[in-house]
Enzyme design. Structure first.
Site, PDB file in Angstrom:
ATOM      1  N   LYS A 119      -3.812 -10.587  -9.506  1.00 24.94           N
ATOM      2  CA  LYS A 119      -4.201  -9.898 -10.738  1.00 24.94           C
ATOM      3  C   LYS A 119      -4.300 -10.859 -11.904  1.00 24.94           C
ATOM      4  CE  LYS A 119      -3.407  -5.205  -9.457  1.00 24.94           C
ATOM      5  NZ  LYS A 119      -3.012  -3.841  -9.788  1.00 24.94           N
ATOM      6  N   LYS A 124      -8.813   0.706  -6.665  1.00 26.16           N
ATOM      7  CA  LYS A 124      -9.426   1.672  -7.568  1.00 26.16           C
ATOM      8  C   LYS A 124      -9.780   1.045  -8.897  1.00 26.16           C
ATOM      9  CE  LYS A 124      -5.065   4.014  -7.991  1.00 26.16           C
ATOM     10  NZ  LYS A 124      -4.187   3.023  -8.633  1.00 26.16           N
ATOM     11  N   LYS A 151      -8.947  -6.209  -0.364  1.00 26.59           N
ATOM     12  CA  LYS A 151      -8.569  -4.806  -0.216  1.00 26.59           C
ATOM     13  C   LYS A 151      -9.365  -3.916  -1.171  1.00 26.59           C
ATOM     14  CE  LYS A 151      -4.823  -3.579  -3.324  1.00 26.59           C
ATOM     15  NZ  LYS A 151      -5.156  -2.218  -3.668  1.00 26.59           N
TER      16      LYS A 151
HETATM   17  P1  ATP Z   1      -4.833  -1.071  -8.703  1.00 23.84           P
HETATM   18  O1  ATP Z   1      -6.073  -1.855  -8.376  1.00 23.84           O
HETATM   19  O2  ATP Z   1      -4.816  -0.487 -10.075  1.00 23.84           O
HETATM   20  O3  ATP Z   1      -3.564  -1.810  -8.351  1.00 23.84           O
HETATM   21  P2  ATP Z   1      -4.632   0.289  -6.189  1.00 23.84           P
HETATM   22  O4  ATP Z   1      -5.856   0.837  -5.548  1.00 23.84           O
HETATM   23  O5  ATP Z   1      -4.041  -0.953  -5.650  1.00 23.84           O
HETATM   24  O6  ATP Z   1      -4.929   0.179  -7.749  1.00 23.84           O
HETATM   25  P3  ATP Z   1      -1.986   1.441  -6.543  1.00 23.84           P
HETATM   26  O7  ATP Z   1      -1.722   2.571  -7.494  1.00 23.84           O
HETATM   27  O8  ATP Z   1      -1.584   0.070  -6.940  1.00 23.84           O
HETATM   28  O9  ATP Z   1      -3.549   1.457  -6.172  1.00 23.84           O
HETATM   29  O10 ATP Z   1      -1.322   1.782  -5.138  1.00 23.84           O
HETATM   30  C1  ATP Z   1      -1.082   3.116  -4.682  1.00 23.84           C
HETATM   31  C2  ATP Z   1      -0.789   3.109  -3.190  1.00 23.84           C
HETATM   32  O11 ATP Z   1      -2.004   2.876  -2.452  1.00 23.84           O
HETATM   33  C3  ATP Z   1       0.180   2.017  -2.742  1.00 23.84           C
HETATM   34  O12 ATP Z   1       1.051   2.552  -1.774  1.00 23.84           O
HETATM   35  C4  ATP Z   1      -0.712   0.979  -2.113  1.00 23.84           C
HETATM   36  O13 ATP Z   1      -0.029   0.246  -1.111  1.00 23.84           O
HETATM   37  C5  ATP Z   1      -1.807   1.839  -1.506  1.00 23.84           C
HETATM   38  N1  ATP Z   1      -3.062   1.105  -1.383  1.00 23.84           N
HETATM   39  C6  ATP Z   1      -3.746   0.503  -2.382  1.00 23.84           C
HETATM   40  N2  ATP Z   1      -4.874  -0.060  -1.946  1.00 23.84           N
HETATM   41  C7  ATP Z   1      -4.927   0.179  -0.595  1.00 23.84           C
HETATM   42  C8  ATP Z   1      -5.857  -0.155   0.438  1.00 23.84           C
HETATM   43  N3  ATP Z   1      -6.967  -0.850   0.176  1.00 23.84           N
HETATM   44  N4  ATP Z   1      -5.598   0.251   1.708  1.00 23.84           N
HETATM   45  C9  ATP Z   1      -4.475   0.954   1.972  1.00 23.84           C
HETATM   46  N5  ATP Z   1      -3.551   1.297   1.042  1.00 23.84           N
HETATM   47  C10 ATP Z   1      -3.764   0.923  -0.234  1.00 23.84           C
HETATM   48 MG    MG Z   2      -2.317  -1.871  -6.601  1.00 23.24          MG
END
Ligand code: ATP
Ligand code: MG
Length: 334
Positions: free
Chosen positions: A117, A202, A199
């Site tokens: 990040k 969002k 990965k």
């Molecule tokens: P950000 O980019 O803002 O960090 P994010 O998509 O990583 O958003 P988080 O809120 O950080 O989402 O994570 C929420 C949950 O989703 C966590 O348990 C994380 O491990 C899971 N997660 C995030 N991205 C993935 C992915 N690509 N595949 C599977 N699980 C995921």
């Molecule tokens: Mg995340």
């Protein structure tokens, strides 16, 4: 209610940084729903975490409500589980400060999320981003959680949580339960549709890289159609086929099929047929969530009421652990 006390405890959280993606859904949220029947579950909208990327205040407010509605839309019963907003329970920030003082700079600096990040946003590498893991540790330890359902990307943060808790317990005696990760086999790491070596996130600025759980049918079909694959045009799981592997993983999660079954199903067929089938499976999986979400968003009073109750239930448990930790450290008690 009595029997509930016997159940093991689960905590998990999701940041209101955008609409959850298919990655969040398959990696984490789907397990949250499945676990909610057998465990005492605490699920949080992690708004404190999300300000590390400095969202517009009005966006943060809207997304917090949307994320909360989405958790209920997944089928989490707010009576049976505790669904709450992190900033409504001040104990999270309070315990995080304490844990900061029991975490070494060097161990926090090793976190890959921090490195990723900071690289992505070199203009805003703030201390909050660095301290993300200690706040996450507080989230988990406050509820004495046995399990934390997360995607594979959060495994390292759970390991540091365990290290911090063990260190604290070692110094002051049993204070926190040592939590274990719960990572589903399939869907643990859904990759970006545009760069399948990264990965799915969002907060990705390229909306074609992710499918949001609220995307409509046409959007899902379009995004999967434009997903990066390879030039071989054969559907099988293998080295160097990150894009196809990812779509196979998604398809497997939505249909319950194994890789061998998927390979057989598409033998002799090209990526066009395969992608159409993947899109159809994703649409079927997400349609009920979207429908429930739209219904809930129309009733803000109900959502506020659930939030209020969730905050009360969560605070009661969190305060108990916080007070214990404060006593252990030696804060003067009144
Ligand atoms: P950000 O980019 O803002 O960090 P994010 O998509 O990583 O958003 P988080 O809120 O950080 O989402 O994570 C929420 C949950 O989703 C966590 O348990 C994380 O491990 C899971 N997660 C995030 N991205 C993935 C992915 N690509 N595949 C599977 N699980 C995921
Ligand atoms: Mg995340």
């Amino acid at each position: 209610m009595e029997a509930n006390l016997e159940k093991e405890i689960v905590l998990s959280a999701i940041q209101p940084t955008g609409t959850p993606t298919l990655g969040n859904y398959l990696g984490a949220l789907k397990n949250w729903k499945e676990m909610s029947a057998d465990y005492t579950c605490y699920y949080a909208v992690a708004d404190l975490h999300s300000i590390t990327v400095r969202p517009e205040p009005k966006d943060l407010r809207r997304r917090t409500l949307e994320m909360y509605a989405l958790l209920l839309a997944l089928g989490l019963d707010p009576e049976q589980n505790t669904v709450f907003v992190q900033s409504h329970v001040p104990a999270h920030a309070q315990l995080a400060w304490i844990l900061n003082c029991y975490t070494q700079f060097g161990e926090a600096a090793r976190m890959t999320q921090f490195k990723d990040k900071s690289e992505k946003h070199p203009e805003n590498v703030n201390v909050g981003l660095f301290a993300y893991p200690t706040l996450m540790a507080a989230d988990i330890l406050l509820y004495q959680a046995h399990y934390v359902p997360i995607g594979a990307d959060q495994k390292q943060h759970l390991e540091i949580t365990r290290d911090i808790a063990e260190r604290f317990n070692g110094l002051y005696g049993e204070t926190f339960r040592i939590p274990a990760p719960f990572i589903g086999k399939a869907g643990a790491r859904v990759m970006s549709l545009q760069d399948p070596t990264k990965k799915m996130s969002k907060s990705d600025t390229n909306v074609k890289a992710f499918i949001s759980v609220l995307d409509d049918k046409d959007t899902i079909v379009r995004k999967i159609k434009s997903a990066v694959t390879d030039s071989e045009a054969r559907v099988y799981y293998g080295e160097g086929k990150d894009g196809v592997n990812n779509l196979m993983g998604i398809y497997a999660c939505c249909t319950g099929k194994t890789n061998a079954q998927i390979e057989a199903e598409f033998s002799g067929k090209g990526y066009g047929d395969f992608k159409a089938a993947v899109a159809e499976a994703v649409v079927a999986e997400l349609a009920p969530v979207k429908e429930a979400f739209d219904r809930l968003m129309a009733d803000k009073a109900y959502l506020n009421e659930c939030m209020q109750k969730g905050a009360q239930k969560a605070s009661y448990v969190a305060e108990k652990t916080l007070r214990k930790a404060m006593r252990r450290v030696g804060f003067y008690q009144l």
